[in-house]
Design an enzyme around this catalytic site. Structure first.
Site, short mmCIF file in Angstrom:
data_model
loop_
_atom_site.label_atom_id
_atom_site.label_comp_id
_atom_site.label_asym_id
_atom_site.label_seq_id
_atom_site.Cartn_x
_atom_site.Cartn_y
_atom_site.Cartn_z
N ASP A 221 -44.58 -15.95 11.59
CA ASP A 221 -42.88 -15.98 12.34
C ASP A 221 -42.81 -16.44 13.35
O ASP A 221 -42.67 -17.73 13.58
CB ASP A 221 -43.05 -14.30 13.19
CG ASP A 221 -43.65 -13.41 12.38
OD1 ASP A 221 -43.50 -13.52 10.63
OD2 ASP A 221 -43.34 -12.05 12.52
N ASP A 222 -41.29 -16.94 13.70
CA ASP A 222 -40.73 -17.21 14.51
C ASP A 222 -40.01 -18.81 14.36
O ASP A 222 -39.41 -19.26 15.28
CB ASP A 222 -41.43 -17.35 16.34
CG ASP A 222 -41.28 -15.87 16.87
OD1 ASP A 222 -40.97 -15.25 15.85
OD2 ASP A 222 -42.49 -15.94 17.59
N HIS A 271 -36.15 -13.30 10.10
CA HIS A 271 -36.30 -12.86 12.12
C HIS A 271 -35.21 -12.76 13.05
O HIS A 271 -35.90 -12.89 14.11
CB HIS A 271 -38.16 -13.46 12.31
CG HIS A 271 -38.83 -12.69 13.41
ND1 HIS A 271 -39.02 -10.89 13.62
CD2 HIS A 271 -39.54 -13.14 13.88
CE1 HIS A 271 -40.02 -11.74 14.33
NE2 HIS A 271 -40.17 -12.41 14.92
N HIS A 275 -34.26 -13.44 17.95
CA HIS A 275 -35.41 -13.26 18.19
C HIS A 275 -34.78 -11.99 20.04
O HIS A 275 -36.08 -11.44 19.91
CB HIS A 275 -36.33 -13.67 19.21
CG HIS A 275 -37.68 -13.66 18.55
ND1 HIS A 275 -38.26 -12.49 18.80
CD2 HIS A 275 -38.52 -13.67 17.65
CE1 HIS A 275 -39.47 -12.54 18.66
NE2 HIS A 275 -39.68 -12.96 18.14
N HIS A 362 -47.82 -16.67 13.72
CA HIS A 362 -46.88 -17.45 14.14
C HIS A 362 -46.89 -19.12 13.64
O HIS A 362 -48.01 -19.45 14.19
CB HIS A 362 -46.08 -17.28 15.43
CG HIS A 362 -46.62 -15.67 15.50
ND1 HIS A 362 -47.54 -15.02 16.38
CD2 HIS A 362 -44.85 -14.40 16.67
CE1 HIS A 362 -47.28 -14.11 16.62
NE2 HIS A 362 -45.41 -12.90 15.85
ZN ZN Z 1 -41.38 -12.91 16.94
#
Ligand code: ZN
Length: 406
Positions: A221-222, A271, A275, A362
């Site tokens: 993620d991210d 995603h 955020h 991540h």
């Molecule tokens: Zn995230």
């Protein structure tokens, strides 16, 4: 069955693996009617490397002219195809065009063996090199052939002055290759190119895949971020696939990285744009903006979304469903974002991994050196335990979309 016929059938059977490799060797054929030059001596079918087109080469015993193939002479040179259903054929026939004097004519064959529903095969290139050969190259689609197993048999037909083949004789001469039986051929499906999207299905929100298969989906993620490229190198080393839930505003300037992810078989996923916690709903614009950024960088439109902070709600699920996407949470969380140490990340992932697991980690949003180091151990260990590391779409059995339907 004569010994010669048996030998021929064996030859045909032996040729099957070569045909599957789309590199069929020519089938040679003894001269059956020496008096006629239109007897076939060899036939070869092959598929191009990209699997889009086929080439047929048929060689006769003696020279002939294009004009000889007119219906008036009773001469024919054709290949019969036996797919799972129905019989079809293609024949080389005069086109009447001086620049390209031959064309390829496709027909269905009825129960009595007669052709019907004939059409010209679009864009076929048919030539007559060396006086004795008919060579035809055409797209597999244009001849209404589908990828998969089929069988073929070639023939030439003629009438001549022999009693058996006299003009008007009901018993028109034909030479088949092979003389008995048919030849198996497996047509490969053309490479569909890179996917342009995926299709969400089933319950909108998912935390894991089916437990019946030893498949695990690693998700990051991210990103894209600082370790993404090294992570891709690592995944590539083990032929493992992962899913990247990226933040839309991180995509700018990283199109090449996203394109690499797509090309190497990973899944591009959403995603959110920034955020933000979207559990209050009204998130369709935020999600659509991220999908648009990913699409403009790669041509791929995601069908998977992961709520930032895992903050899900009925309102958010309904936004996700309205965009025809699935919301993907996780079943294994090593809390790598808290940088608990490489060994802790390894132990938590390996300790939690089960068939069907979706593992959260991540590749951006802070220092991710521990995460990268941990996966240098996690990936080979999971593979050693018999797991296949797949994308979330594969884990959930979601279909990929391609420009050309496959
Ligand atoms: Zn995230």
């Amino acid at each position: 069955m004569t010994r010669a016929a048996l030998a021929l059938l064996l030859t045909v059977a032996v040729a099957a693996p070569a045909a599957q490799a789309a590199q069929a060797a020519p089938h040679s054929d003894a001269t059956d009617v020496p008096e006629s030059g239109f007897d076939l001596t060899s036939v070869e079918l092959s598929q191009s490397k990209d699997a889009k087109s086929m080439t047929i080469e048929m060689v006769t015993a003696k020279d002939w002219k294009v004009a000889d193939l007119s219906p008036a002479t009773g001469r024919q040179i054709c290949v019969l195809f036996y797919p799972a259903k129905g019989i079809t054929r293609v024949c080389g026939v005069p086109s009447g065009d001086a620049d390209q004097p031959l064309k390829l004519r496709w027909s269905r064959i009825d129960a009595k063996g007669h052709p019907f529903g004939s059409k010209d095969v679009a864009n076929a290139v048919v030539t007559h090199p060396g006086g004795r050969t008919l060579a035809a190259t055409f797209t597999v689609n244009a001849a209404f052939l589908k990828p998969g197993r089929l069988r073929w048999r070639a023939f030439s037909g003629w009438v001549d002055t022999q009693p058996k083949c006299a003009p008007g004789s009901a018993n028109q001469c034909k030479d088949f290759v092979p003389d008995n039986g048919t030849v198996p051929l497996t047509l490969k499906a053309p490479d569909p190119g890179l996917p342009i999207g995926c299709t969400a299905a089933g319950a909108t929100e998912r935390r894991s895949g089916p437990a019946g298969q030893k498949k695990i989906a690693l998700t990051f993620d991210d990103g894209p971020g600082d370790i993404t490229e090294q992570l891709l190198n690592l995944l590539d080393q083990y032929h493992a696939h992962a899913t990247f839930f990226m933040v839309g505003q991180n995509v700018a300037g990283r199109a090449a990285l996203l394109q690499r992810e797509l090309k190497e078989g990973h899944m591009l996923a959403n995603h959110s744009w920034n955020h933000a916690n979207l559990s209050g709903g009204g998130a369709t614009g935020n999600l659509a903006q991220t999908n648009a950024a990913i699409r403009s960088a790669t041509g791929f439109t995601p069908c998977l979304f992961r709520p930032p902070y895992g903050a899900t709600s009925n309102a958010l699920r309904s936004d996700v469903a309205s965009l025809h996407m699935n919301s993907i949470l996780w079943s294994v969380d090593p809390n790598d974002w808290q940088t608990p140490g490489t060994q802790a990340i390894i132990d938590r992932v390996l300790g939690g991994a089960r068939p069907g697991s979706i593992v959260l980690s991540h590749d951006a949003g802070g220092p991710r050196g521990q995460t990268l180091e941990a996966y240098r151990t996690i990936i080979p260990t999971l593979i050693q335990r018999g797991y296949k590391l797949v994308t979330v779409t594969e884990l959930l059995g979601l279909k990929l979309k391609y420009k050309q339907p496959v």
